[in-house]
Write an enzyme that holds these catalytic residues in place. Structure first.
Site, PDB file in Angstrom:
ATOM      1  N   ASN A  92       0.829  -1.201   0.000  1.00  0.00           N
ATOM      2  CA  ASN A  92       0.000   0.000   0.000  1.00  0.00           C
ATOM      3  C   ASN A  92       0.867   1.257   0.000  1.00  0.00           C
ATOM      4  O   ASN A  92       2.098   1.195   0.098  1.00  0.00           O
ATOM      5  CB  ASN A  92      -0.954  -0.018   1.198  1.00  0.00           C
ATOM      6  CG  ASN A  92      -2.330   0.517   0.832  1.00  0.00           C
ATOM      7  OD1 ASN A  92      -2.450   1.473   0.076  1.00  0.00           O
ATOM      8  ND2 ASN A  92      -3.365  -0.099   1.379  1.00  0.00           N
ATOM      9  N   HIS A 122      22.810   1.706  13.075  1.00  0.00           N
ATOM     10  CA  HIS A 122      24.110   2.387  13.138  1.00  0.00           C
ATOM     11  C   HIS A 122      24.854   1.902  14.375  1.00  0.00           C
ATOM     12  O   HIS A 122      24.257   1.394  15.327  1.00  0.00           O
ATOM     13  CB  HIS A 122      23.911   3.901  13.163  1.00  0.00           C
ATOM     14  CG  HIS A 122      23.440   4.439  11.853  1.00  0.00           C
ATOM     15  ND1 HIS A 122      24.295   4.716  10.815  1.00  0.00           N
ATOM     16  CD2 HIS A 122      22.192   4.719  11.401  1.00  0.00           C
ATOM     17  CE1 HIS A 122      23.608   5.157   9.782  1.00  0.00           C
ATOM     18  NE2 HIS A 122      22.319   5.169  10.117  1.00  0.00           N
ATOM     19  N   THR A 170      10.425  -5.920  17.013  1.00  0.00           N
ATOM     20  CA  THR A 170      11.838  -5.961  17.364  1.00  0.00           C
ATOM     21  C   THR A 170      12.416  -7.372  17.379  1.00  0.00           C
ATOM     22  O   THR A 170      13.630  -7.530  17.497  1.00  0.00           O
ATOM     23  CB  THR A 170      12.063  -5.331  18.747  1.00  0.00           C
ATOM     24  OG1 THR A 170      11.323  -6.081  19.723  1.00  0.00           O
ATOM     25  CG2 THR A 170      11.613  -3.877  18.775  1.00  0.00           C
TER      26      THR A 170
END
Length: 195
Positions: A92, A122, A170
């Site tokens: 979408n 990072h 996560t």
């Protein structure tokens, strides 16, 4: 600018799982990203048929897409060439794919509005913040990712599973389950919702 063959670049990114700022790999990645941004800008600033969208996304990812692929614009990819999309996938509008670490989308997946798939972290060390650590995201067959969800690096969403809208995923999602929240947690087994 240092040139590196795409296959060599993809292989190094997968094998090493890290891109150091200022390295040859970083320079090659940036060159591919520059091209991808240009292709995404072209895609997002025109009026196209579904077939034309499929063709342009195929150029972005460097692979042919099947006729069942459908995408509502706008769409953004950071790198583009590390995305693999199965058959009959729907994406979408407003999705953002950060694919340097690889994004693999299985057959029959549905991806809602404004979903972010992020394969980079990072470095924690502030002195090395330009170093990027790469981990793939895998959406197994028949997964449904709800609107405004974010899937983080290294996550696999198991087949048939649902990620509720607005979730931040996560860790891996077991097959045939529903998860939601921030961080996403188990809500129920899919079989409990099927009548």
């Amino acid at each position: 600018m240092i040139k590196m063959e795409l296959e060599k670049l993809l292989s190094k990114m997968e094998m090493e799982g890290v891109i150091h700022g200022g390295s040859e790999v970083n320079e090659a990645m940036v060159a591919v990203s520059d091209e991808t941004r240009s292709l995404c800008t072209q895609l997002n600033n025109g009026v196209y048929t579904n077939e034309q969208i499929r063709h342009q996304v195929s150029q972005i990812i460097g692979r042919e897409l099947d006729e069942g692929f459908s995408l509502f614009l706008p769409f953004t990819a950071d790198f583009g060439k590390n995305i693999k999309i199965g058959k009959n996938v729907f994406i979408n509008s407003g999705c953002r794919f950060q694919d340097q670490g690889q994004i693999i989308i299985g057959d029959q997946c549905l991806i809602g509005h404004n979903v972010v798939l992020a394969t980079i972290n990072h470095d924690y060390n502030p002195l090395n913040r330009g170093t990027m650590h790469l981990k793939p995201i895998v959406l197994k067959e028949n997964t449904w990712i709800g609107s405004s969800s974010t899937i983080l690096p290294g996550v696999t969403v198991g087949e048939n599973s649902i990620v509720a809208a607005g979730s931040v995923v996560t860790r891996d999602v077991a097959p045939n389950t529903i998860v939601g929240g921030n961080p996403a947690k188990f809500i129920s087994n899919l079989e409990d919702k099927i009548k």
